[in-house]
Enzyme design. Sequence first.
Site, PDB file in Angstrom:
ATOM      1  N   ASN A   1       0.785  -1.235   0.000  1.00 52.55           N
ATOM      2  CA  ASN A   1       0.000   0.000   0.000  1.00 52.55           C
ATOM      3  C   ASN A   1       0.820   1.289   0.000  1.00 52.55           C
ATOM      4  OD1 ASN A   1       0.707  -0.505   2.674  1.00 52.55           O
ATOM      5  ND2 ASN A   1      -1.124   0.480   3.480  1.00 52.55           N
TER       6      ASN A   1
ATOM      7  N   GLU B   1       4.937  -4.000  12.129  1.00 53.73           N
ATOM      8  CA  GLU B   1       4.059  -2.835  11.897  1.00 53.73           C
ATOM      9  C   GLU B   1       2.823  -3.385  11.205  1.00 53.73           C
ATOM     10  OE1 GLU B   1       4.340   0.323  12.641  1.00 53.73           O
ATOM     11  OE2 GLU B   1       6.462   0.673  13.058  1.00 53.73           O
TER      12      GLU B   1
ATOM     13  N   CYS C   1      -3.028   1.795   6.652  1.00 54.11           N
ATOM     14  CA  CYS C   1      -3.254   1.124   7.940  1.00 54.11           C
ATOM     15  C   CYS C   1      -3.906   2.075   8.939  1.00 54.11           C
ATOM     16  CB  CYS C   1      -1.946   0.580   8.474  1.00 54.11           C
ATOM     17  SG  CYS C   1      -0.607   1.742   8.296  1.00 54.11           S
TER      18      CYS C   1
HETATM   19  P1  NAP Z   1       0.396  -8.940   3.672  1.00 55.98           P
HETATM   20  O1  NAP Z   1      -0.460  -9.779   2.808  1.00 55.98           O
HETATM   21  O2  NAP Z   1       0.652  -9.382   5.065  1.00 55.98           O
HETATM   22  O3  NAP Z   1       1.771  -8.804   2.872  1.00 55.98           O
HETATM   23  C1  NAP Z   1       2.814  -8.017   3.358  1.00 55.98           C
HETATM   24  C2  NAP Z   1       4.128  -8.603   2.882  1.00 55.98           C
HETATM   25  O4  NAP Z   1       4.325  -9.882   3.482  1.00 55.98           O
HETATM   26  C3  NAP Z   1       4.196  -8.817   1.374  1.00 55.98           C
HETATM   27  O5  NAP Z   1       5.508  -8.538   0.941  1.00 55.98           O
HETATM   28  C4  NAP Z   1       3.894 -10.311   1.257  1.00 55.98           C
HETATM   29  O6  NAP Z   1       4.434 -10.885   0.104  1.00 55.98           O
HETATM   30  C5  NAP Z   1       4.619 -10.820   2.484  1.00 55.98           C
HETATM   31  N1  NAP Z   1       4.209 -12.143   2.923  1.00 55.98           N
HETATM   32  C6  NAP Z   1       2.995 -12.752   2.810  1.00 55.98           C
HETATM   33  N2  NAP Z   1       3.043 -13.994   3.345  1.00 55.98           N
HETATM   34  C7  NAP Z   1       4.306 -14.185   3.793  1.00 55.98           C
HETATM   35  C8  NAP Z   1       4.991 -15.248   4.432  1.00 55.98           C
HETATM   36  N3  NAP Z   1       4.380 -16.398   4.724  1.00 55.98           N
HETATM   37  N4  NAP Z   1       6.298 -15.103   4.748  1.00 55.98           N
HETATM   38  C9  NAP Z   1       6.939 -13.955   4.465  1.00 55.98           C
HETATM   39  N5  NAP Z   1       6.349 -12.892   3.847  1.00 55.98           N
HETATM   40  C10 NAP Z   1       5.045 -13.014   3.529  1.00 55.98           C
HETATM   41  O7  NAP Z   1      -0.132  -7.449   3.754  1.00 55.98           O
HETATM   42  P2  NAP Z   1      -0.608  -6.481   2.564  1.00 55.98           P
HETATM   43  O8  NAP Z   1      -1.937  -6.938   2.106  1.00 55.98           O
HETATM   44  O9  NAP Z   1       0.474  -6.299   1.557  1.00 55.98           O
HETATM   45  O10 NAP Z   1      -0.717  -5.105   3.354  1.00 55.98           O
HETATM   46  C11 NAP Z   1      -1.858  -4.744   4.026  1.00 55.98           C
HETATM   47  C12 NAP Z   1      -1.668  -4.861   5.529  1.00 55.98           C
HETATM   48  O11 NAP Z   1      -0.516  -4.132   5.934  1.00 55.98           O
HETATM   49  C13 NAP Z   1      -2.816  -4.233   6.286  1.00 55.98           C
HETATM   50  O12 NAP Z   1      -3.152  -5.047   7.387  1.00 55.98           O
HETATM   51  C14 NAP Z   1      -2.228  -2.907   6.773  1.00 55.98           C
HETATM   52  O13 NAP Z   1      -2.849  -2.372   7.897  1.00 55.98           O
HETATM   53  C15 NAP Z   1      -0.819  -3.297   7.042  1.00 55.98           C
HETATM   54  N6  NAP Z   1       0.043  -2.116   7.065  1.00 55.98           N
HETATM   55  C16 NAP Z   1       0.569  -1.693   8.255  1.00 55.98           C
HETATM   56  C17 NAP Z   1       1.354  -0.541   8.296  1.00 55.98           C
HETATM   57  C18 NAP Z   1       1.987  -0.041   9.561  1.00 55.98           C
HETATM   58  O14 NAP Z   1       2.927   0.746   9.469  1.00 55.98           O
HETATM   59  N7  NAP Z   1       1.538  -0.444  10.730  1.00 55.98           N
HETATM   60  C19 NAP Z   1       1.581   0.156   7.112  1.00 55.98           C
HETATM   61  C20 NAP Z   1       1.019  -0.301   5.939  1.00 55.98           C
HETATM   62  C21 NAP Z   1       0.258  -1.444   5.910  1.00 55.98           C
HETATM   63  P3  NAP Z   1       3.541 -11.154  -1.215  1.00 55.98           P
HETATM   64  O15 NAP Z   1       3.070  -9.840  -1.666  1.00 55.98           O
HETATM   65  O16 NAP Z   1       4.523 -11.788  -2.150  1.00 55.98           O
HETATM   66  O17 NAP Z   1       2.440 -12.071  -0.787  1.00 55.98           O
END
Ligand code: NAP
Length: 475
Positions: free
Chosen positions: A154, A250, A284
């Site tokens: 995002n 995060e 987020c």
């Molecule tokens: P996500 O599905 O958890 O993916 C995040 C990252 O993790 C991607 O690079 C993904 O790779 C990787 N990943 C997925 N499964 C994994 C595994 N088993 N082992 C290692 N890496 C893995 O999250 P998203 O949909 O991209 O992002 C949305 C989430 O991020 C929301 O919950 C949002 O609130 C949170 N967020 C938090 C913050 C903060 O600063 N607190 C900021 C922004 C977003 P792939 O893409 O290759 O699957």
Amino acid sequence: MAVTVTEKRLPIGGKWIETGEWIVIRSPYSGEVVGRVPKAGASETRRAIDAAEAAMREPLPAHRRAEILVRVAGLLGRRHDEVARTISDEAGKPMKAARVEAARGMSTYTMAAVEARRLAGEVVPMDASQPGEGKLAFTSRIPIGVVGAISPFNFPLNLVAHKIASALAAGCAVVLKPASQTPLSALLLAELEHEAGLPAGWLNVVAGPSGEIGDVLVEDERVRLLTFTGSGAVGWGLRERAARKKVLLELGNATPVIVEADADLDDVAAKLAAHAFSFAGQSCISVQRIYVQRDVYDAFVERFIPRVEALVVGDPADEETDVGPVIDEDARERILEWIEEARRAGARVLTGGDAADGLLRPTVIADAAPELKVSCGEVFGPVCTVNGYGSLDEAVALANGTRYGLQAGIFTARLDTAVRAGRELEFGGVTVNEAPTFRADQMPYGGVKDSGNTREGPHYAVREMTEDRLVVIAT
Ligand code: NAP
């Protein structure tokens, strides 16, 4: 729709490699191909860790790290249009928001350069205890070792910047795995770091299957710290499996904001209409739950809804667009289901509630019960709820009634109310008279409860990425 097709290579050990397989990146808006990057797996990840470990054997002095970081900030400024366009193309982020992210990337690098130059330990007051008499002692901040970084779709540029710029400021080499949907911005940033003079091996990027790459990052003991931004399910799972590493998380939020009767309702309506729907709610800290004091509930809704309806929904490449697509069809269908669940339970959809031409309309839901998904889950879409409350106690309890704890906000004219909210809202950050979506990149940013276990922002991330080394000298 002006899509540029980009082809990138992966930097590993100073070489820009191909792997024979490709990940194709498509626009979330039109489905058109916007670029492709080589698909890496376990063996490239191991090579990347080898390269990072080798790079750290020849430490870069702080002034060189700072100079590189400053140069990257300059390059981000000079190539602003290209950077913003890349973010917009691959994430479907409206250009307005993509430009903000690109500018924030400059700020992140600038602040990281400051941290590189001021990284220092402290003198320990040894004669404060009898055994310390006659001793001189001081600490230095030592880089923790190779950093593994995993970033979400995002904020494909600035959340990568927070990890890799802070790691460089701390003196750590990095293996980065960007989100598969949005690797182009991360690789553009890697090119800029290279152009700014970063030596081989300090930044290595592997895009590819997350499970395979994640397993290597978790299992290889040379990766001393994992910094992860993304969903809770993945993040907490990584932490459980990486018991001997430092794991910084995060994660998500279901962001609440309280509107007291004494607030300036025009100001509140304008700020919340912008911040509940920017990038289609895929931040987020996108405003998700609005709690309004009952005496001004109707007056607030009257001001809020027309502003929401005035948002321009459309092509993210258009500089006038406020709200573009969500990241993919699965996300759109899930969000529509959550809206339907709320409808079935008797909540009222005040505006939006459907999709047209594949784009969700900004949606406002009244009378949403706390157990509904739109209230207690993380919507991550252009949807917010507006509920009334009686006392401030009730509002604080509603806001805190979540497993999340990233940021929350309150609008009020009273100082004592603001101070009380700062004390009682169980979140990493509380904004007053500003939407809780606000973030400046030097802030300590992060959550409590299910939202995470660390603070990002270069000063705080550099602290996490370095360790105290104590030297005691008998004098
Ligand atoms: P996500 O599905 O958890 O993916 C995040 C990252 O993790 C991607 O690079 C993904 O790779 C990787 N990943 C997925 N499964 C994994 C595994 N088993 N082992 C290692 N890496 C893995 O999250 P998203 O949909 O991209 O992002 C949305 C989430 O991020 C929301 O919950 C949002 O609130 C949170 N967020 C938090 C913050 C903060 O600063 N607190 C900021 C922004 C977003 P792939 O893409 O290759 O699957």
